[in-house]
Design an enzyme around this catalytic site. Structure first.
Site, PDB file in Angstrom:
ATOM      1  N   ASP A 120      31.914  35.248  42.698  1.00 39.40           N
ATOM      2  CA  ASP A 120      32.706  36.304  42.239  1.00 39.40           C
ATOM      3  C   ASP A 120      31.986  37.232  41.539  1.00 39.40           C
ATOM      4  O   ASP A 120      31.774  37.079  40.137  1.00 39.40           O
ATOM      5  CB  ASP A 120      34.058  35.570  41.501  1.00 39.40           C
ATOM      6  CG  ASP A 120      35.086  36.573  40.976  1.00 39.40           C
ATOM      7  OD1 ASP A 120      34.806  38.008  40.965  1.00 39.40           O
ATOM      8  OD2 ASP A 120      36.144  36.089  40.725  1.00 39.40           O
ATOM      9  N   ASP A 319      33.794  45.010  44.334  1.00 39.52           N
ATOM     10  CA  ASP A 319      34.452  43.866  43.864  1.00 39.52           C
ATOM     11  C   ASP A 319      33.960  42.955  45.064  1.00 39.52           C
ATOM     12  O   ASP A 319      34.227  43.324  46.412  1.00 39.52           O
ATOM     13  CB  ASP A 319      35.775  43.593  43.858  1.00 39.52           C
ATOM     14  CG  ASP A 319      36.336  42.330  43.366  1.00 39.52           C
ATOM     15  OD1 ASP A 319      35.450  41.444  42.907  1.00 39.52           O
ATOM     16  OD2 ASP A 319      37.465  41.789  43.980  1.00 39.52           O
TER      17      ASP A 319
END
Ligand SMILES: *[C@@H]1O[C@H](CO)[C@@H](O)[C@H](O)[C@H]1NC(C)=O
Ligand SMILES: *[C@@H]1O[C@H](CO)[C@@H](O)[C@H](O)[C@H]1NC(C)=O
Ligand SMILES: *[C@@H]1O[C@H](CO)[C@@H](O)[C@H](O)[C@H]1NC(C)=O
Ligand SMILES: *[C@@H]1O[C@H](CO)[C@@H](O)[C@H](O)[C@H]1NC(C)=O
Ligand SMILES: *[C@@H]1O[C@H](CO)[C@@H](O)[C@H](O)[C@H]1NC(C)=O
Ligand SMILES: *[C@@H]1O[C@H](CO)[C@@H](O)[C@H](O)[C@H]1NC(C)=O
Length: 440
Positions: A120, A319
């Site tokens: 992440d 992201d």
């Protein structure tokens, strides 16, 4: 963009599809291949090598809708990461695992125990489910009793001041945090973590003792954000805050991509744009998106929809954990309307949160993101999704959810698949180049 390049892309694309389908048949199952050097294999959560793939394969519509609703929760989570606020986003609808999309193999302890941790880029933390955990989803947990190098950290240490909501349990530093719609409570611990062939002694991470909600990645989270306790900060001398990844397409689940840590073997011929840091959301990687082209036409987007704003936290981030790119309303509507116009006003239908779907072939060859100093031209695989039967094709982007905090555009992972994305933090730059993600 020169016309000759379009032509070249038009010619090469069918070839790359051919290559993909041929290669799928040839690549043997290699889920147990050891990671070499400083490069980790990256798997999609639905990959053949993932223990988290659905037990019964989902239909195309089901998997698209599932990924969309996970995205919705993630977007709310990303928006909530504003300094000084702690908005707990509400997970929508059914109980689904809202973990990030890609996993890597990480070894922890002595002797090493292997966990498949979610990668992440928008999070700083590293945490794993540990023995004694109440509410952890996975039966695979890190058993700290079996590691000779494991230790819990005391409350007096500096690291205990860097975690959210620290408390003392006996003499152990413990903390809790929310992630997506979930919350965890963990001991602050240290052990040797091995990434590919690199041992990192005394790595500080959260050893989860209590978890609730469905967003906690079952075997832990490897945050690649930029805060003080992040992997990047803890491996400064080894990796110098430089890493790159290539995310495999979820259409070719037998493929793995790669996460390459450190300055060695990073691509030399790569285009760069400036990497920005926004004090309002300091873990996230901001870029300066200045425009979008649909085919050759520059879309007329109000500049304030894209503007980087250090006061509000507004702007555009890249992201790894969101699937479909989200643009704030004014930008999305402009892009979508241009797309529809270029489709000659063919009949539009919708699918879940996608509002620009067609049953006729989509003839738009490219979408280009214009960043300061770098244009990235995406082929159809990076902006369209097709049903398996080929009967529906949708523009794979959507409007960002309405947000009281501030606008945030998110360049998501479908748009990054089969590209190498290089995060060069010391030089404040982000590199992008096309690459067919394969096993090394
Ligand atoms: C993946 O590989 C397995 C065996 O190696 C094969 O049976 C399967 O069809 C492949 N799946 C895809 C999506 O290519
Ligand atoms: C293992 O660790 C747990 C803490 O989670 C502890 O309660 C337990 O007694 C330990 N077991 C052994 C055999 O040391
Ligand atoms: C998290 O920590 C805070 C501060 O120590 C505490 O007040 C709160 O009850 C904790 N929440 C959970 C869910 O453990
Ligand atoms: C976490 O800390 C508590 C309090 O010190 C302790 O009882 C527990 O065994 C620790 N868990 C692990 C896995 O070390
Ligand atoms: C599409 O619709 C718009 C608005 O209704 C119209 O101006 C335009 O001429 C149409 N384009 C085509 C190719 O039909
Ligand atoms: C990106 O594309 C725009 C519009 O086509 C062009 O004006 C600009 O010079 C390009 N930028 C780079 C860095 O190639």
């Amino acid at each position: 963009m020169k016309p000759s390049l379009h032509l070249l892309q038009a010619l090469l694309l069918p070839l790359s599809f051919l290559f993909l389908s041929v290669a799928q048949g040839l690549i043997p199952k290699s889920c147990n291949t050891q990671d070499q050097g400083s490069t980790l294999q990256v798997y999609h959560v639905y990959s053949q090598c993932s223990p988290f793939k659905p037990s019964t394969p989902l239909s195309w519509e089901e998997s698209v809708l599932q990924m969309q609703s996970k995205d919705q929760a993630r977007l709310q989570y990303l928006s909530s990461l504003v300094a000084g606020r702690s908005v707990v986003p509400i997970a929508s609808g059914r109980q689904i695992i809202q973990s990030p999309t890609y996993i890597v193999r990480v070894k922890i302890g002595t002797p090493a125990q292997t966990l498949l941790m979610a990668m992440d880029t928008s999070n700083d933390a590293g945490w794993v489910p540990c023995n004694g955990c109440v509410g952890c989803a996975s039966s695979t947990v890190f058993d700290s009793n079996k590691s000779t190098t494991f230790k819990n950290l005391g409350c007096g240490l500096a690291q205990c001041q860097q975690v959210p909501n620290p408390t003392c349990l006996g003499s152990t530093c413990s903390f809790n945090l929310t992630y997506g719609g979930s919350s965890i409570a963990a001991n602050l611990s240290q052990d040797t973590v091995t990434l590919a062939a690199d041992p990192i002694p005394d790595f500080t991470f959260g050893c989860i003792q209590k978890a609730s909600g469905s967003s906690v990645p079952p075997q832990g989270l490897l945050g690649l954000g930029r805060g003080p306790l992040s992997l990047l900060s803890q491996t400064q001398s080894l990796y110098q805050s430089i890493f790159s990844y290539c995310l495999p397409s979820f259409k070719s689940l037998n493929f793995s991509g790669s996460l390459r840590l450190g300055p060695i073997s990073q691509p030399k011929n790569i285009k760069y744009t400036q990497l920005l840091r926004n004090p309002r959301r300091s873990s996230l990687y901001y870029v300066n998106l200045i425009g979008i082209k649909v085919g050759r036409g520059l879309v007329n987007i109000p500049p304030e929809a894209l503007a980087y704003n250090p006061t509000t936290g507004g702007g555009t981030i890249i992201d790894s954990g969101t699937v479909f790119t989200r643009l704030v309303q004014a930008a999305y509507i402009a892009v979508r309307d241009e797309f529809r116009r270029r489709m000659g006003n063919a009949t539009v239908s919708s699918l879940g949160g996608f509002d620009t779907c067609y049953t006729v072939p989509v003839t738009i060859p490219t979408i280009t993101f214009l960043f300061s100093g770098m244009n990235v031209t995406l082929p159809p695989d990076n902006f369209l999704i097709h049903s398996t039967a080929g009967s529906i094709t949708c523009l794979a982007m959507a409007e960002a959810p309405d947000n009281v905090n501030s606008v945030l555009n998110v360049i998501a992972n479908l748009q990054q698949q089969n590209h190498r994305i290089l995060f060069d933090v010391p030089n404040s730059r982000l590199g992008v180049s096309r690459e067919l993600c394969t096993l090394f």
